[in-house]
Design an enzyme around this catalytic site. Structure first.
Site, PDB file in Angstrom:
ATOM      1  N   ASP A 119      -4.103  -6.138   4.869  1.00  0.00           N
ATOM      2  CA  ASP A 119      -5.145  -6.957   5.501  1.00  0.00           C
ATOM      3  C   ASP A 119      -5.118  -8.396   4.994  1.00  0.00           C
ATOM      4  O   ASP A 119      -5.536  -9.310   5.693  1.00  0.00           O
ATOM      5  CB  ASP A 119      -6.522  -6.343   5.241  1.00  0.00           C
ATOM      6  CG  ASP A 119      -6.690  -5.042   6.006  1.00  0.00           C
ATOM      7  OD1 ASP A 119      -6.250  -4.997   7.174  1.00  0.00           O
ATOM      8  OD2 ASP A 119      -7.228  -4.065   5.448  1.00  0.00           O
TER       9      ASP A 119
ATOM     10  N   ASP B 236      -4.012  -9.641  12.923  1.00  0.00           N
ATOM     11  CA  ASP B 236      -4.113  -8.253  13.370  1.00  0.00           C
ATOM     12  C   ASP B 236      -3.097  -8.070  14.498  1.00  0.00           C
ATOM     13  O   ASP B 236      -3.275  -8.585  15.611  1.00  0.00           O
ATOM     14  CB  ASP B 236      -5.540  -7.930  13.851  1.00  0.00           C
ATOM     15  CG  ASP B 236      -5.728  -6.444  14.075  1.00  0.00           C
ATOM     16  OD1 ASP B 236      -4.838  -5.826  14.702  1.00  0.00           O
ATOM     17  OD2 ASP B 236      -6.744  -5.896  13.616  1.00  0.00           O
TER      18      ASP B 236
ATOM     19  N   ASN C 182       0.839  -1.207   0.000  1.00  0.00           N
ATOM     20  CA  ASN C 182       0.000   0.000   0.000  1.00  0.00           C
ATOM     21  C   ASN C 182       0.867   1.247   0.000  1.00  0.00           C
ATOM     22  O   ASN C 182       2.087   1.167  -0.021  1.00  0.00           O
ATOM     23  CB  ASN C 182      -0.966  -0.026   1.192  1.00  0.00           C
ATOM     24  CG  ASN C 182      -0.217  -0.125   2.497  1.00  0.00           C
ATOM     25  OD1 ASN C 182       0.514   0.785   2.870  1.00  0.00           O
ATOM     26  ND2 ASN C 182      -0.365  -1.261   3.188  1.00  0.00           N
TER      27      ASN C 182
HETATM   28  O1  C5P Z   1      -8.572  -2.355  11.270  1.00  0.00           O
HETATM   29  P1  C5P Z   1      -7.658  -1.328  10.747  1.00  0.00           P
HETATM   30  O2  C5P Z   1      -6.653  -1.858   9.768  1.00  0.00           O
HETATM   31  O3  C5P Z   1      -8.288  -0.082  10.221  1.00  0.00           O
HETATM   32  O4  C5P Z   1      -6.871  -0.847  12.071  1.00  0.00           O
HETATM   33  C1  C5P Z   1      -5.848   0.068  12.017  1.00  0.00           C
HETATM   34  C2  C5P Z   1      -4.949  -0.092  13.202  1.00  0.00           C
HETATM   35  O5  C5P Z   1      -4.676  -1.468  13.465  1.00  0.00           O
HETATM   36  C3  C5P Z   1      -3.614   0.537  12.971  1.00  0.00           C
HETATM   37  O6  C5P Z   1      -3.128   0.962  14.227  1.00  0.00           O
HETATM   38  C4  C5P Z   1      -2.787  -0.613  12.422  1.00  0.00           C
HETATM   39  O7  C5P Z   1      -1.407  -0.413  12.627  1.00  0.00           O
HETATM   40  C5  C5P Z   1      -3.319  -1.783  13.190  1.00  0.00           C
HETATM   41  N1  C5P Z   1      -3.321  -3.055  12.441  1.00  0.00           N
HETATM   42  C6  C5P Z   1      -2.461  -4.077  12.823  1.00  0.00           C
HETATM   43  N2  C5P Z   1      -2.494  -5.266  12.151  1.00  0.00           N
HETATM   44  C7  C5P Z   1      -3.333  -5.461  11.125  1.00  0.00           C
HETATM   45  C8  C5P Z   1      -4.202  -4.432  10.712  1.00  0.00           C
HETATM   46  C9  C5P Z   1      -4.155  -3.232  11.402  1.00  0.00           C
HETATM   47  O8  C5P Z   1      -1.681  -3.897  13.755  1.00  0.00           O
HETATM   48  N3  C5P Z   1      -3.335  -6.617  10.486  1.00  0.00           N
END
Ligand code: C5P
Length: 414
Positions: free
Chosen positions: A292, A319, A223
């Site tokens: 993701d 995550d 990204n």
């Molecule tokens: O769910 P989303 O991706 O929007 O969440 C964003 C937050 O979660 C950010 O702080 C990002 O660094 C963290 N994140 C993570 N691991 C993932 C996806 C997001 O640590 N796989």
């Protein structure tokens, strides 16, 4: 843009290294940040770039000679030394470091450095072996012990064709580090002099940048994250006294001074390193834009193109933030939320879902606020039932404000 450089008189010393071509951009960046810049060039520097370039960029005459009566009559070395609020030498060669460390005053630049009480910052640039040479390292230690701010050097491909440490930091990195040094000098002389070290004794783990998920040996999913916000947080936290580990995806940024950096590519590697690093850590800030999804099956051979459509099966990545926040002895967990719509609602829902202590949200994808790759940012920060708005500013300034909010919370939660 940082305000620390606004109205400051910066004496920019340029010495004879190929990196001096970047000093023209640096001069521009300092002026853009509101500084008045006067340039002093050594003989060696003039072999690489002309004084005329800097005269045109700064609108001020460039100073080159110590023993030129006409130049001394216009603004002599003592006046120059008095004029400066800060002296910045970029690039600083091994030679000028040796001369400074030994108090030599054999040209205009080193004489100004001896004759000023303004603080000194240097951005070293040299071949990697010259940098690692014991003599240079001893000179570096001497300069550091005297309070000189050392900016970089970065590691990577060098003009001489070698690869290693010794590359001058990028102009924007030097500008931000100088602004931070000026801001922390201002804080130290202010009555509440501990304010700049309010994270003393705290340990931080920060994830930054994108992750890269390989599809085959030549292709990957990633990204637009530049890593700048996470790196700014790491630099600012370190300057506020914290011990910082920065887990970085693939980004083209210099490591902030005194920060431990771990480079990773994939989300799995980032998770593995985060779990190792967060043990006994006070604060975890997840700024990384973690992909993701990754491909269900990595292809060892380059996938051949055919006339048919290609379907890739993607599976969810772990995550990282949620995993760390679920640990029994978890640090204070701060997330970032980049949203294109319903900023507050989405941020609040992530705060709850991931069981975070705080979340910093920013609007992305708007034409006037690209955020990705930009040097500025603004944030809406939520914790408990509280919210705080951080106005648009340089990412380093935004980082400092967010860290102050975090510092307040970890003190209150003690
Ligand atoms: O769910 P989303 O991706 O929007 O969440 C964003 C937050 O979660 C950010 O702080 C990002 O660094 C963290 N994140 C993570 N691991 C993932 C996806 C997001 O640590 N796989």
């Amino acid at each position: 843009m940082s305000t620390a450089l606004q109205g400051k008189n910066i004496l920019l010393g340029i010495t004879g290294g190929i990196a001096s071509y970047k000093s023209a951009i640096l001069a521009r960046r300092l002026i853009d940040a509101g500084a008045d810049v006067r340039v002093v060039m050594t003989q060696g520097a003039q072999a690489f770039i002309t004084p005329l370039t800097f005269q045109a960029l700064t609108g001020n005459p460039v100073h080159t000679d110590l023993l030129d009566p006409a130049a001394e009559a216009a603004m002599g070395h003592i006046e120059l030394a008095r004029w400066a609020d800060y002296v910045l030498i970029a690039p600083a060669t091994a030679n000028v470091m040796a001369r400074l460390a030994n108090g030599l005053a054999d040209d205009l630049l080193t004489t100004c450095c001896l004759a000023t009480d303004a603080p000194l910052a240097i951005a070293p640039a040299m071949n990697r072996l010259m940098w690692s040479n014991a003599a240079t390292q001893a000179n570096l230690a001497t300069l550091e012990a005297r309070g000189t701010t050392i900016i970089g050097p970065g590691a990577g491909e060098q003009a001489c064709g070698e690869v290693g440490a010794g590359r001058m930091s990028e102009p924007e990195t030097i500008r931000d580090a100088l602004a931070a040094a000026i801001a922390s000098t201002a804080n130290t002389s202010a009555p509440n002099h501990n304010s700049s070290k309010e994270l003393q004794g705290k340990s931080f783990v920060i994830t930054a940048g994108p992750t890269e998920e390989a599809i085959d040996p030549v292709r990957f999913i990633s990204n637009r994250s530049s890593g700048k916000m996470g790196f700014a947080l790491a630099a600012a936290a370190q300057q506020m006294g914290a011990d910082v580990t920065l887990i970085a995806g693939p980004v083209a940024l210099d490591t902030p001074a005194h920060v431990k950096r771990i480079d990773v590519k994939t989300a799995d590697e980032m998770l593995e390193n985060a779990l190792k690093a967060v043990n006994n850590t006070d604060v975890f800030i997840a700024v990384a834009a973690v992909a993701d999804y990754k491909v269900a099956k990595f292809s060892r051979e380059k996938i051949k193109k055919t006339d048919d459509e290609l379907t890739l099966e993607l599976v969810r990545n772990p995550d990282i933030l949620k995993t760390v926040a679920a640990l029994e002895h978890r640090p204070f967990c701060v997330g970032f939320a980049a949203e294109t719509e319903n900023l507050e609602k989405n941020a609040q829902s992530k705060l709850k879902k991931k069981k975070l202590d705080m979340i910093a949200a920013n609007q992305v994808g708007q034409q006037n606020n690209p955020v990705f790759g930009s040097d500025t940012n603004s944030l809406s920060v939520y914790w408990g039932n509280n919210k705080h708005q951080i106005a648009p500013a340089a990412k380093f300034d935004v980082a400092q404000q967010l860290l102050k909010l975090i510092a307040n919370q970890i003190t209150l939660n003690k």
